[in-house]
Write a protein that holds these residues in place. Structure first.
Motif, PDB file in Angstrom:
ATOM      1  N   ILE A 206       0.851  -1.180   0.000  1.00 23.63           N
ATOM      2  CA  ILE A 206       0.000   0.000   0.000  1.00 23.63           C
ATOM      3  C   ILE A 206       0.892   1.236   0.000  1.00 23.63           C
ATOM      4  O   ILE A 206       1.922   1.274   0.676  1.00 23.63           O
ATOM      5  N   ARG A 207       0.499   2.248  -0.747  1.00 26.71           N
ATOM      6  CA  ARG A 207       1.203   3.523  -0.744  1.00 26.71           C
ATOM      7  C   ARG A 207       0.202   4.643  -0.432  1.00 26.71           C
ATOM      8  O   ARG A 207      -0.911   4.660  -0.962  1.00 26.71           O
ATOM      9  N   LEU A 208       0.635   5.541   0.460  1.00 31.54           N
ATOM     10  CA  LEU A 208      -0.145   6.723   0.801  1.00 31.54           C
ATOM     11  C   LEU A 208       0.559   7.942   0.224  1.00 31.54           C
ATOM     12  O   LEU A 208       1.762   8.135   0.436  1.00 31.54           O
ATOM     13  N   LEU A 209      -0.188   8.766  -0.493  1.00 31.86           N
ATOM     14  CA  LEU A 209       0.380   9.919  -1.179  1.00 31.86           C
ATOM     15  C   LEU A 209      -0.415  11.170  -0.817  1.00 31.86           C
ATOM     16  O   LEU A 209      -1.658  11.153  -0.828  1.00 31.86           O
ATOM     17  N   LYS A 210       0.299  12.238  -0.514  1.00 29.96           N
ATOM     18  CA  LYS A 210      -0.366  13.508  -0.204  1.00 29.96           C
ATOM     19  C   LYS A 210       0.556  14.682  -0.506  1.00 29.96           C
ATOM     20  O   LYS A 210       1.748  14.640  -0.188  1.00 29.96           O
ATOM     21  N   ARG A 211      -0.013  15.705  -1.120  1.00 33.78           N
ATOM     22  CA  ARG A 211       0.630  17.002  -1.270  1.00 33.78           C
ATOM     23  C   ARG A 211       0.013  17.975  -0.279  1.00 33.78           C
ATOM     24  O   ARG A 211      -1.008  17.688   0.347  1.00 33.78           O
ATOM     25  N   PHE A 212       0.621  19.150  -0.173  1.00 30.33           N
ATOM     26  CA  PHE A 212       0.111  20.160   0.745  1.00 30.33           C
ATOM     27  C   PHE A 212      -1.272  20.658   0.340  1.00 30.33           C
ATOM     28  O   PHE A 212      -2.022  21.169   1.175  1.00 30.33           O
ATOM     29  N   ASP A 213      -1.644  20.503  -0.930  1.00 30.48           N
ATOM     30  CA  ASP A 213      -2.915  20.998  -1.426  1.00 30.48           C
ATOM     31  C   ASP A 213      -3.830  19.878  -1.905  1.00 30.48           C
ATOM     32  O   ASP A 213      -4.717  20.106  -2.730  1.00 30.48           O
ATOM     33  N   SER A 214      -3.650  18.674  -1.414  1.00 30.58           N
ATOM     34  CA  SER A 214      -4.470  17.541  -1.830  1.00 30.58           C
ATOM     35  C   SER A 214      -4.956  16.774  -0.609  1.00 30.58           C
ATOM     36  O   SER A 214      -4.543  17.043   0.523  1.00 30.58           O
ATOM     37  N   ASP A 215      -5.828  15.813  -0.863  1.00 31.38           N
ATOM     38  CA  ASP A 215      -6.247  14.890   0.183  1.00 31.38           C
ATOM     39  C   ASP A 215      -5.252  13.735   0.271  1.00 31.38           C
ATOM     40  O   ASP A 215      -4.338  13.608  -0.549  1.00 31.38           O
ATOM     41  N   TRP A 216      -5.472  12.880   1.263  1.00 33.43           N
ATOM     42  CA  TRP A 216      -4.700  11.644   1.361  1.00 33.43           C
ATOM     43  C   TRP A 216      -5.278  10.639   0.385  1.00 33.43           C
ATOM     44  O   TRP A 216      -6.488  10.398   0.378  1.00 33.43           O
ATOM     45  N   ILE A 217      -4.421  10.046  -0.439  1.00 34.26           N
ATOM     46  CA  ILE A 217      -4.867   9.093  -1.448  1.00 34.26           C
ATOM     47  C   ILE A 217      -4.139   7.771  -1.211  1.00 34.26           C
ATOM     48  O   ILE A 217      -2.914   7.744  -1.038  1.00 34.26           O
ATOM     49  N   ALA A 218      -4.906   6.694  -1.196  1.00 41.02           N
ATOM     50  CA  ALA A 218      -4.348   5.359  -0.967  1.00 41.02           C
ATOM     51  C   ALA A 218      -4.316   4.586  -2.280  1.00 41.02           C
ATOM     52  O   ALA A 218      -5.305   4.581  -3.037  1.00 41.02           O
ATOM     53  N   PHE A 219      -3.183   3.940  -2.539  1.00 35.66           N
ATOM     54  CA  PHE A 219      -2.996   3.130  -3.735  1.00 35.66           C
ATOM     55  C   PHE A 219      -2.591   1.715  -3.318  1.00 35.66           C
ATOM     56  O   PHE A 219      -1.888   1.528  -2.313  1.00 35.66           O
ATOM     57  N   ALA A 220      -3.016   0.743  -4.110  1.00 36.30           N
ATOM     58  CA  ALA A 220      -2.631  -0.657  -3.898  1.00 36.30           C
ATOM     59  C   ALA A 220      -1.871  -1.151  -5.125  1.00 36.30           C
ATOM     60  O   ALA A 220      -2.240  -0.837  -6.265  1.00 36.30           O
ATOM     61  N   GLU A 221      -0.819  -1.925  -4.882  1.00 33.67           N
ATOM     62  CA  GLU A 221      -0.032  -2.468  -5.990  1.00 33.67           C
ATOM     63  C   GLU A 221      -0.785  -3.609  -6.658  1.00 33.67           C
ATOM     64  O   GLU A 221      -1.356  -4.480  -5.974  1.00 33.67           O
ATOM     65  N   ASN A 222      -0.792  -3.597  -7.988  1.00 33.12           N
ATOM     66  CA  ASN A 222      -1.474  -4.683  -8.692  1.00 33.12           C
ATOM     67  C   ASN A 222      -0.644  -5.961  -8.606  1.00 33.12           C
ATOM     68  O   ASN A 222       0.507  -5.964  -8.171  1.00 33.12           O
ATOM     69  N   ASP A 223      -1.251  -7.048  -9.024  1.00 36.78           N
ATOM     70  CA  ASP A 223      -0.594  -8.353  -8.870  1.00 36.78           C
ATOM     71  C   ASP A 223       0.604  -8.506  -9.793  1.00 36.78           C
ATOM     72  O   ASP A 223       1.502  -9.305  -9.507  1.00 36.78           O
ATOM     73  N   ALA A 224       0.639  -7.758 -10.870  1.00 35.82           N
ATOM     74  CA  ALA A 224       1.797  -7.823 -11.765  1.00 35.82           C
ATOM     75  C   ALA A 224       2.981  -7.041 -11.218  1.00 35.82           C
ATOM     76  O   ALA A 224       4.111  -7.230 -11.676  1.00 35.82           O
ATOM     77  N   GLY A 225       2.746  -6.141 -10.271  1.00 39.12           N
ATOM     78  CA  GLY A 225       3.823  -5.370  -9.667  1.00 39.12           C
ATOM     79  C   GLY A 225       4.345  -4.244 -10.522  1.00 39.12           C
ATOM     80  O   GLY A 225       5.425  -3.717 -10.243  1.00 39.12           O
TER      81      GLY A 225
END
Length: 409
Positions: free
Chosen positions: A349-368
């Motif tokens: 899982i990766r969590l990504l956020k900028r100073f002007d954005s919300d928190w966004i969660a990403f999941a790695e697909n099975d192919a990587g």
């Protein structure tokens, strides 16, 4: 008779009091009656006029407030839609430097906190490998960069501990400073970057200070000492930091940039001193903290240290980060870019956020080879929130997907 003589004064006093109270009641009743039967149109008009003023004022302010909120929400939504997880080291450098530049130019944020992934050799997780190769950050723009280097969270999987993390964080910070440098963007000339390890008094805490010297040649004398990869702070390489030389902080111009690499709570004093000395209003240099050693989430000691009482002070003395965060907040430090990760339901899982954005969660697909957006929210998602994101998207456990018991991601 004696009893009557004793009660008589009290009787007369009470009757006098009663007469006074009767007069007051009569006076109040007359005033109330006069107020009740007087024309009420003026009063109603005044009240209605004041009410209309309040309603007009509140409606106009509400209108402007609604427009500002709608505009801000639209901008945040647009940024949320464009954010993606960087797939290579060079993409992460570009994304990080762009977020820092936007925060500096659009929001005037000269005091920033940044958390990023670090480059690591792709063969680090192979069984039987006793020595891990250093990540090739300088050659990460090559065609085979994805095969030799991957981006890894700063977790317990780094066997070398904080010093191994520093050996990956220092060259990454240098690349970020080069991307931020105006001389690099305008003329293609890289800035002079000084690495100072005297900030790490013990020499093994994995803390460093990197800063640019815009307009100074290699022979110019700079304040502080420059160390290479294995340099140490203090006397005898930092072995006796308490008896070593004092930390020499750099003198920064408005075009310079300074980064504390993996700072801990012991260097907050130096951060405060340098930030105060370099505060020149709108022309203040950029000072950033990259990958601070305190965590984003709070444990019991961190929560207790945020209290403004003797118990909170004692919790801070024991290592709680509350007092350090208060001092950084007072200096204006804010998080401008965050890219971190962990494992949930067996997948990355990766969590990504900028100073002007919300928190966004990403999941790695099975192919990587790609990351799938699974959810977003204003506050930092907890582990339970990310698990719910995956459940709502119908994402099963990693082992179930590998065995064909659940749909592939």
């Amino acid at each position: 008779n004696n009893l009557h003589s004793k009660l008589a004064p009290t009787y007369h006093t009470n009757s006098g009091t009663m007469r006074i109270e009767a007069k007051l009641i009569l006076l109040c009743s007359s005033a109330a009656a006069a107020l009740a039967f007087c024309p009420s149109s003026n009063k109603v008009a005044v009240i209605s006029q004041s009410s209309s003023r309040c309603s007009c004022s509140s409606s106009s302010s509400a209108l402007f407030s609604t427009e500002n909120v709608a505009e801000t929400k639209e901008q945040t939504t647009s940024i949320n839609d464009t954010l993606q997880i960087p797939l290579s080291y060079s993409e992460m450098i570009v994304q990080t430097s762009q977020a820092m530049t936007d925060a500096l130019t659009t929001a005037g944020q000269t005091r920033q906190i940044v958390r990023i992934l670090l480059p690591r050799d792709a063969n680090n997780d192979q069984i039987g490998v006793f020595q891990e190769a250093e990540a090739q950050t300088a050659n990460s723009n090559a065609l085979n960069a994805a095969e030799t280097t991957k981006l890894v969270p700063t977790d317990e999987s780094w066997q070398g501990g904080i010093m191994q993390l520093y050996r990956a964080a220092a060259p990454t910070t240098k690349d970020i400073l080069r991307a931020l440098s105006p001389t690099m963007r305008e003329a293609g000339v890289p800035p002079k970057i000084v690495e100072d390890r005297t900030i790490d008094e013990s020499g093994v805490d994995g803390v460093g200070l990197l800063y640019t010297q815009i307009g100074k040649s290699g022979g110019d004398e700079v304040k502080g000492e420059q160390f290479e990869e294995e340099g140490g702070g203090g006397l005898f390489g930092g072995a006796f930091g308490g008896f070593g030389q004092s930390v020499a902080l750099p003198t920064l111009s408005s075009d310079d940039m300074c980064v504390f690499v993996q700072p801990n709570q012991e260097v907050v004093d130096s951060i405060e001193t340098l930030s105060t000395q370099s505060d020149n209003g709108s022309s203040s240099p950029l000072i950033a903290l990259i990958n601070p050693q305190w965590r984003d989430v709070d444990d019991a000691l961190d929560s207790a240290s945020k209290n403004d009482n003797a118990f909170g002070a004692f919790a801070s003395f024991l290592g709680g980060k509350g007092n350090s965060l208060k001092r950084l907040d007072a200096l204006g430090y804010q998080t401008t870019y965050t890219l971190e990760g962990y494992v949930c339901k067996g997948g990355n899982i990766r969590l990504l956020k900028r100073f002007d954005s919300d928190w966004i969660a990403f999941a790695e697909n099975d192919a990587g080879d790609a990351w799938v957006k699974v959810g977003q929210q204003k506050d930092r998602p907890r582990y339970q929130d990310v698990e719910k994101f995956l459940d709502d998207k119908g994402v099963g456990y990693k082992y179930a997907r590998d065995l064909g018991m659940a749909p592939k991601l």
